[in-house]
Design an enzyme around this catalytic site. Structure first.
Site, PDB file in Angstrom:
ATOM      1  N   SER A 107      40.831 128.889  -5.626  1.00 21.99           N
ATOM      2  CA  SER A 107      41.645 128.421  -4.501  1.00 21.99           C
ATOM      3  C   SER A 107      43.141 128.396  -4.767  1.00 21.99           C
ATOM      4  O   SER A 107      43.917 128.105  -3.851  1.00 21.99           O
ATOM      5  CB  SER A 107      41.176 127.037  -4.051  1.00 21.99           C
ATOM      6  OG  SER A 107      39.961 127.156  -3.345  1.00 21.99           O
ATOM      7  N   TYR A 206      38.542 121.054   4.212  1.00 23.02           N
ATOM      8  CA  TYR A 206      38.760 122.296   3.467  1.00 23.02           C
ATOM      9  C   TYR A 206      38.005 123.435   4.128  1.00 23.02           C
ATOM     10  O   TYR A 206      36.812 123.319   4.415  1.00 23.02           O
ATOM     11  CB  TYR A 206      38.257 122.104   2.038  1.00 23.02           C
ATOM     12  CG  TYR A 206      38.972 122.902   0.992  1.00 23.02           C
ATOM     13  CD1 TYR A 206      40.101 122.413   0.357  1.00 23.02           C
ATOM     14  CD2 TYR A 206      38.499 124.146   0.597  1.00 23.02           C
ATOM     15  CE1 TYR A 206      40.744 123.136  -0.638  1.00 23.02           C
ATOM     16  CE2 TYR A 206      39.135 124.873  -0.385  1.00 23.02           C
ATOM     17  CZ  TYR A 206      40.258 124.366  -0.999  1.00 23.02           C
ATOM     18  OH  TYR A 206      40.885 125.081  -1.979  1.00 23.02           O
ATOM     19  N   SER A 207      38.665 124.565   4.371  1.00 25.87           N
ATOM     20  CA  SER A 207      38.016 125.643   5.102  1.00 25.87           C
ATOM     21  C   SER A 207      38.503 127.007   4.628  1.00 25.87           C
ATOM     22  O   SER A 207      39.643 127.390   4.889  1.00 25.87           O
ATOM     23  CB  SER A 207      38.274 125.505   6.605  1.00 25.87           C
ATOM     24  OG  SER A 207      37.707 126.586   7.315  1.00 25.87           O
ATOM     25  N   GLY A 345      42.033 125.265  -8.737  1.00 24.25           N
ATOM     26  CA  GLY A 345      41.133 126.361  -8.431  1.00 24.25           C
ATOM     27  C   GLY A 345      39.796 126.140  -9.108  1.00 24.25           C
ATOM     28  O   GLY A 345      39.737 125.808 -10.290  1.00 24.25           O
TER      29      GLY A 345
END
Length: 394
Positions: A107, A206-207, A345
């Site tokens: 991420s 979160y998407s 991440g």
């Protein structure tokens, strides 16, 4: 499927934070079971190691001793950069971790994607409050997600269903096909089968779906592929030679293998070679140096104007994070000892945090090649302790 596998699968469906959700993609698919010892490599930096370096190396070694196969720490304070490693990059061969080994940054990709979108805003080619369905005719079903803006996508406040929460996305990997290819459009179509979770802007959730749409916006506005714009605007200008957005299961160049502990008795499984379907939401591969370079360039104003940085750093409350934080437009804000910006991440087999101070004088990057979902509690505690110790030791 044993109880451990079933439990992880259930957890995927209930934990909405992608840093946790993405860790279970492969499960019983990998057959190589390994175990080994984890010798440490020493520190390297721009000056001889001092007392604090020795303390940080000892703390890094504790993360490995507690269960992580290997670890890399980059620590930069007032112009001095120290790189430290411990443990193994490849348990099968016994190859030690090196500071330049590549890994999946998951991420952290969102910060790159947000920077590209905000550059287009800066150029006047779109607005943060433009309606997404107007920018992407034919991509989003008519009437779906009405009122969602570009800002909502980047802030994770769109309310759009996250495709990773649909069990169909994981089925090929549960079945053992680690190389199964999901296209971005296929994953969006899965997301659009589910009703939005809440009205746009109502709260945080979160998407990855939102970041796929953000990348599609980039393509619609520029007429180029998202990968082209990423390389032209971010990767090439910053000289990030070891950073890429791959579309194959392997990791180019010398890299750290990623592991997850599974089975009875528990053992490490190599889960490195998974197809990077997370794309613009989490498909990035990088190194600790490239991660540090990107976030330093971002927060010292080389990529965005002060006005757009102010928009990026406007945060909302996050309610599903292990570490208390707030979410901006593609970035995260922590307060371990003062403010730390950056992004975390979590990809199958890897965990990375990058923290940077508002004045960009202090920065810490910490990566391990163990899946956080299977990390022993002692190792997780040692990881967070080292992250805080390194960043706050100034």
């Amino acid at each position: 499927m044993n109880r451990l596998d079933a439990g992880r699968r259930s957890a995927v469906r209930t934990r909405r934070n992608a840093r946790h959700r993405l860790t279970v993609l492969l499960l019983v698919a990998v057959s190589l079971v390994l175990a080994g010892a984890f010798p440490a490599e020493g520190a390297s930096g721009s000056s001889p190691p001092g007392r604090n370096d020795r303390q940080l190396q000892a703390a890094l070694d504790r993360v490995v001793a507690a269960g992580a196969p290997g670890a890399i720490l980059l620590d930069r304070h007032d112009g001095r950069t120290t790189r430290m490693t411990s443990g193994l990059a490849d348990m099968a061969t016994g190859r030690r971790m090196r500071a330049g080994d590549r890994f999946r940054a998951a991420s952290q990709m969102k910060s790159f994607t947000a920077a590209v979108v905000l550059q287009l805003v800066q150029e006047g080619r779109l607005g943060l409050d433009d309606a997404v369905d107007g920018l992407l005719p034919g991509v989003i079903p008519h009437g779906y997600g009405a009122g969602v803006t570009v800002r909502h996508l980047l802030a994770n406040s769109s309310g759009l269903f996250d495709f990773g929460d649909d069990p169909r996305v994981l089925e090929p990997y549960f079945a053992g096909d680690l190389g199964h290819v999901w296209t971005p459009r296929q994953l969006l179509d899965i997301a659009f089968e589910h009703a939005p979770l809440f009205p746009p802007g109502a709260r945080y959730s979160y998407s990855d779906t939102g970041y796929f749409l953000a990348a599609y916006v980039v393509e619609a506005v520029t007429g180029n592929s998202f990968d082209h714009e990423l390389r032209r605007r971010i990767i090439n200008p910053l000289g990030l030679r070891d950073t890429s957005l791959p579309t194959v299961a392997g990791i180019a160049g010398r890299h750290a293998h990623g592991y997850i502990v599974m089975g009875e008795p528990p053992a490490d499984l190599d889960i490195t070679y998974l197809y990077p379907f997370a794309w613009a939401a989490g498909g990035l591969t990088t190194t600790v140096d490239d991660s540090a370079t990107f976030f330093r360039a971002l927060f010292d104003g080389r990529l965005l104007s002060p006005a757009l940085m102010a928009e990026m750093k406007t945060t909302i409350e996050v309610d599903d994070s292990d570490l208390p934080s707030r979410s901006g437009l593609g970035v995260q804000r922590w307060t371990p000892c003062g403010v730390a910006w950056g992004h975390s991440g979590n990809s199958p087999g890897y965990l990375i945090y990058t923290w940077i101070s508002p004045d960009t004088r202090h920065e810490t990057v910490l990566m391990i090649n163990e899946d956080p979902q299977s990390l022993e509690a002692a190792a997780a505690t040692a990881y967070i302790d080292l992250l805080n110790r390194a960043y706050c030791s100034r």
